[in-house]
Write a protein that holds these residues in place. Sequence first.
Motif, PDB file in Angstrom:
ATOM      1  N   ALA A  20      -2.765 -11.403   0.367  1.00  0.00           N
ATOM      2  CA  ALA A  20      -3.440 -10.383  -0.548  1.00  0.00           C
ATOM      3  C   ALA A  20      -4.220 -10.765  -1.803  1.00  0.00           C
ATOM      4  O   ALA A  20      -5.295 -10.826  -2.254  1.00  0.00           O
ATOM      5  N   LEU A  21      -3.351 -11.597  -2.541  1.00  0.00           N
ATOM      6  CA  LEU A  21      -3.799 -12.249  -3.739  1.00  0.00           C
ATOM      7  C   LEU A  21      -4.902 -13.100  -3.520  1.00  0.00           C
ATOM      8  O   LEU A  21      -5.724 -13.270  -4.307  1.00  0.00           O
ATOM      9  N   ALA A  22      -4.753 -14.080  -2.725  1.00  0.00           N
ATOM     10  CA  ALA A  22      -5.819 -15.029  -2.176  1.00  0.00           C
ATOM     11  C   ALA A  22      -7.221 -14.672  -2.021  1.00  0.00           C
ATOM     12  O   ALA A  22      -8.148 -14.807  -2.395  1.00  0.00           O
ATOM     13  N   ALA A  23      -7.129 -13.312  -1.115  1.00  0.00           N
ATOM     14  CA  ALA A  23      -8.397 -12.559  -0.715  1.00  0.00           C
ATOM     15  C   ALA A  23      -9.096 -11.928  -2.044  1.00  0.00           C
ATOM     16  O   ALA A  23     -10.374 -11.867  -2.250  1.00  0.00           O
ATOM     17  N   ASP A  76      -5.444  -0.926  -5.275  1.00  0.00           N
ATOM     18  CA  ASP A  76      -4.511  -0.248  -4.290  1.00  0.00           C
ATOM     19  C   ASP A  76      -3.761  -1.390  -3.740  1.00  0.00           C
ATOM     20  O   ASP A  76      -2.500  -1.103  -3.416  1.00  0.00           O
ATOM     21  N   LEU A  77      -4.214  -2.729  -3.394  1.00  0.00           N
ATOM     22  CA  LEU A  77      -3.349  -3.648  -3.059  1.00  0.00           C
ATOM     23  C   LEU A  77      -2.004  -4.011  -3.885  1.00  0.00           C
ATOM     24  O   LEU A  77      -1.126  -4.358  -3.870  1.00  0.00           O
ATOM     25  N   THR A  84       2.959  -4.633   3.938  1.00  0.00           N
ATOM     26  CA  THR A  84       2.020  -5.438   4.968  1.00  0.00           C
ATOM     27  C   THR A  84       1.049  -4.606   5.889  1.00  0.00           C
ATOM     28  O   THR A  84       1.186  -3.408   5.703  1.00  0.00           O
ATOM     29  N   PRO A  85      -0.016  -5.254   6.254  1.00  0.00           N
ATOM     30  CA  PRO A  85      -1.025  -4.276   7.103  1.00  0.00           C
ATOM     31  C   PRO A  85      -0.440  -3.390   8.027  1.00  0.00           C
ATOM     32  O   PRO A  85       0.327  -3.708   8.925  1.00  0.00           O
ATOM     33  N   GLY A 190      -6.993 -15.615   9.310  1.00  0.00           N
ATOM     34  CA  GLY A 190      -5.917 -16.601   8.875  1.00  0.00           C
ATOM     35  C   GLY A 190      -4.969 -15.847   8.222  1.00  0.00           C
ATOM     36  O   GLY A 190      -3.572 -16.238   8.120  1.00  0.00           O
ATOM     37  N   CYS A 191      -5.081 -15.146   7.326  1.00  0.00           N
ATOM     38  CA  CYS A 191      -4.217 -14.338   6.449  1.00  0.00           C
ATOM     39  C   CYS A 191      -3.324 -13.334   7.523  1.00  0.00           C
ATOM     40  O   CYS A 191      -2.072 -13.403   7.423  1.00  0.00           O
TER      41      CYS A 191
END
Length: 391
Positions: A20-23, A76-77, A84-85, A190-191
Amino acid sequence: MTTDARPAAGYGHGYARGTALAAIIVAAVWHVLNNLSGTIVYRDEYRTPWPQLPHVLVPLAAWVVIAALIGLATADLLRRPHDTPQLSAPAAPVLVGVALLLAATLVVSSSACPKITFLSGNWAWTAFGWPAMLLLWRSPIGWLLGALGVNAVAVIVAIWLTRDVDRVDAARLVITLYGATAIQMGLFAGCRFMQRVAARAAAARAASAELETRKLVAEQIHEARQERYHEIGHSMGEILGGLADGSSDPGDSDVRRRSAVAAARLRRLIAERDDTDSPLLHELRACADIAERRGLVVGLEVVGRLPDLPVVVRRALTEAPIHLMAVAATDCRITIIAMPDEVEVSAVADIAVGMRIDESAGTGSGGATGVTVSWSRDEEAVWVRTTWCAR
């Protein structure tokens, strides 16, 4: 011996947080370095229905709207960093955010002059996927693919209606959309793949840790039972040895009491291995069965719902009633009063003539914490209360 007690979910959460941080970083950096710089560099290459205002205000306003959407999705994230999703359909606020994102994208694409259609000044239609990815982070991948498809169709129609598009422009448009979408979908997929791999690894680690813990617990229980078997066997060996060599008199009240206590303890130890909903009640019934075989009438009553108690606590609660039943003359009445954080075992019995009672029995609680024992006598009746309290 100890095992790794770290929750297995922590490993999956770590990967979820990292992806999430990468995105977030990719979307934020791209929006500032590419989109904002393109807007500033090509500030004179935009059209607006309000000639009295600077033309760059329209794409700047759209840039601010998209930045706000990125900020809300990021908040929000980060507010739920370990989630997790859930792979569920997006909520209404998320759909509203995607609709605003699409509107801002169309505004930028419509206001850009034709000559910057494929330059960084017309950035919105290729950058649509980055903020959309954050907004749809907890939704199935098909939702992001659908949003990218709607964006592609809307942008193609908007550009087709606002400027002349030849075959070369159309080919460049399709190739550019495909390239941008492939990169964005690649990162998102990929995530998701890393999260699934992490979840499977976490599940395998949890299963391994649970198996190791069960093994250690089983070994500890086995060692404790072996010690109990040894203690009871030693006690019964002394009694049987004394009877065999004639040093103990079977008619002696103390010998009979010790024999009854040893037999009840052995029966209790066997009952501890049984799988039952109320282990304490089951063990007391097993001890009462030994007393009933010698003619004692035992009444057993339970008030309330028994909580789950460790073996050491159950042994401490039953030790004093075992000694009382061993010296009872005709009958013994046992009452269990159960509460969520407190259990009392109360036993009343008449004492046989010549029988001596050991009123220190059970007072050591056998290593159990929160257990107290009190004895009282009223003429020929003896009353013992054993209480366990969690507080």
